[in-house]
Design a protein around this motif. Sequence first.
Motif, PDB file in Angstrom:
ATOM      1  N   LEU A  21       0.826  -1.203   0.000  1.00 59.10           N
ATOM      2  CA  LEU A  21       0.000   0.000   0.000  1.00 59.10           C
ATOM      3  C   LEU A  21       0.865   1.259   0.000  1.00 59.10           C
ATOM      4  CD1 LEU A  21      -2.723  -1.103   2.573  1.00 59.10           C
ATOM      5  CD2 LEU A  21      -2.966  -0.930   0.093  1.00 59.10           C
ATOM      6  N   LEU A  22       2.036   1.152   0.640  1.00 59.78           N
ATOM      7  CA  LEU A  22       2.915   2.311   0.746  1.00 59.78           C
ATOM      8  C   LEU A  22       3.568   2.682  -0.583  1.00 59.78           C
ATOM      9  CD1 LEU A  22       4.661   1.632   4.154  1.00 59.78           C
ATOM     10  CD2 LEU A  22       2.920   3.312   3.640  1.00 59.78           C
ATOM     11  N   PRO A  37      -0.883  17.420   3.720  1.00 58.87           N
ATOM     12  CA  PRO A  37      -1.283  18.261   4.856  1.00 58.87           C
ATOM     13  C   PRO A  37      -0.797  17.725   6.199  1.00 58.87           C
ATOM     14  CG  PRO A  37      -3.127  16.937   4.095  1.00 58.87           C
ATOM     15  CD  PRO A  37      -2.003  16.713   3.127  1.00 58.87           C
ATOM     16  N   ALA A  38      -0.722  18.644   7.154  1.00 59.80           N
ATOM     17  CA  ALA A  38      -0.460  18.264   8.544  1.00 59.80           C
ATOM     18  C   ALA A  38      -1.718  17.585   9.076  1.00 59.80           C
ATOM     19  CB  ALA A  38      -0.134  19.509   9.365  1.00 59.80           C
ATOM     20  N   GLN A  47      -9.055  11.801   9.131  1.00 61.67           N
ATOM     21  CA  GLN A  47      -8.493  11.603  10.470  1.00 61.67           C
ATOM     22  C   GLN A  47      -9.037  10.325  11.090  1.00 61.67           C
ATOM     23  OE1 GLN A  47      -9.140  15.118  12.844  1.00 61.67           O
ATOM     24  NE2 GLN A  47      -7.433  16.214  11.907  1.00 61.67           N
ATOM     25  N   LYS A  48     -10.317  10.044  10.859  1.00 54.73           N
ATOM     26  CA  LYS A  48     -10.900   8.820  11.405  1.00 54.73           C
ATOM     27  C   LYS A  48     -10.265   7.594  10.766  1.00 54.73           C
ATOM     28  CE  LYS A  48     -15.268   6.459  12.222  1.00 54.73           C
ATOM     29  NZ  LYS A  48     -16.712   6.468  11.997  1.00 54.73           N
ATOM     30  N   ILE A  49     -10.092   7.619   9.455  1.00 50.94           N
ATOM     31  CA  ILE A  49      -9.493   6.484   8.747  1.00 50.94           C
ATOM     32  C   ILE A  49      -8.050   6.281   9.184  1.00 50.94           C
ATOM     33  CG2 ILE A  49      -8.729   5.659   6.477  1.00 50.94           C
ATOM     34  CD1 ILE A  49     -11.232   7.170   5.337  1.00 50.94           C
ATOM     35  N   ARG A  67       1.497   8.457   0.703  1.00 50.72           N
ATOM     36  CA  ARG A  67       1.129   7.038   0.562  1.00 50.72           C
ATOM     37  C   ARG A  67      -0.058   6.696   1.450  1.00 50.72           C
ATOM     38  NH1 ARG A  67       7.281   5.982   0.900  1.00 50.72           N
ATOM     39  NH2 ARG A  67       7.833   6.098  -1.292  1.00 50.72           N
ATOM     40  N   TRP A  68      -0.028   7.163   2.689  1.00 52.17           N
ATOM     41  CA  TRP A  68      -1.142   6.879   3.596  1.00 52.17           C
ATOM     42  C   TRP A  68      -2.409   7.588   3.132  1.00 52.17           C
ATOM     43  CZ3 TRP A  68      -1.082   2.700   6.096  1.00 52.17           C
ATOM     44  CH2 TRP A  68       0.085   2.204   6.677  1.00 52.17           C
ATOM     45  N   LEU A  69      -2.269   8.775   2.549  1.00 48.67           N
ATOM     46  CA  LEU A  69      -3.447   9.457   2.004  1.00 48.67           C
ATOM     47  C   LEU A  69      -4.049   8.651   0.850  1.00 48.67           C
ATOM     48  CD1 LEU A  69      -2.328  13.188   2.135  1.00 48.67           C
ATOM     49  CD2 LEU A  69      -4.180  12.111   3.459  1.00 48.67           C
ATOM     50  N   GLY A  70      -3.186   7.969   0.100  1.00 54.49           N
ATOM     51  CA  GLY A  70      -3.674   7.079  -0.957  1.00 54.49           C
ATOM     52  C   GLY A  70      -4.506   5.943  -0.379  1.00 54.49           C
TER      53      GLY A  70
END
Length: 167
Positions: A21-22, A37-38, A47-49, A67-70
């Motif tokens: 995933l990364l 974004p911060a 934020q929940k995810i 990557r995490w936003l993806g």
Amino acid sequence: MLRDHLRRWLLAGGTLLVALLLVSGNALAQAKKKPPPAWSELSPAKQKILAPLAGEWDRLDAANRARWLGVAKRYPDMTPVGQKRTQSRMEKWAKLTPRQREEAREKYRRLKGKEDADLRGMWQQYQSLPPAERQALTAPAAPAKPPADRVRGQRRQDGQAPAAKGK
């Protein structure tokens, strides 16, 4: 030997998916556009995810945030089972030390270099094991017991077990 190899391979599997995933190409493209974004700038839904990463989000570099936003972007389209699995793996990833994360990335790189036929063969070997053996391979290793000659973290000089205390 096969059993040890399969155990290592299966334990790497959980972190392998997170590593996959990364390395999402979509996330890397986002990283080049603008800095991610911060934590305080994320929507409440994101934020929940990404809640398992809240404590370290602002310390992540731009590529890792992207990557995490993806992952967060794909999350709503996942099945409930997929969402639960993703949350669990995020929690596990967040708990890893930097050294453990690097080891997971190295395992991913090694597995990525294997031919599909090799991976399918390993998976078939695992599937052919009796259920009890498969469960034993996926169970976490038991913590090592301290030697009998240790007392509260101290080792006796004579190598003898400590004497029992009287009442």
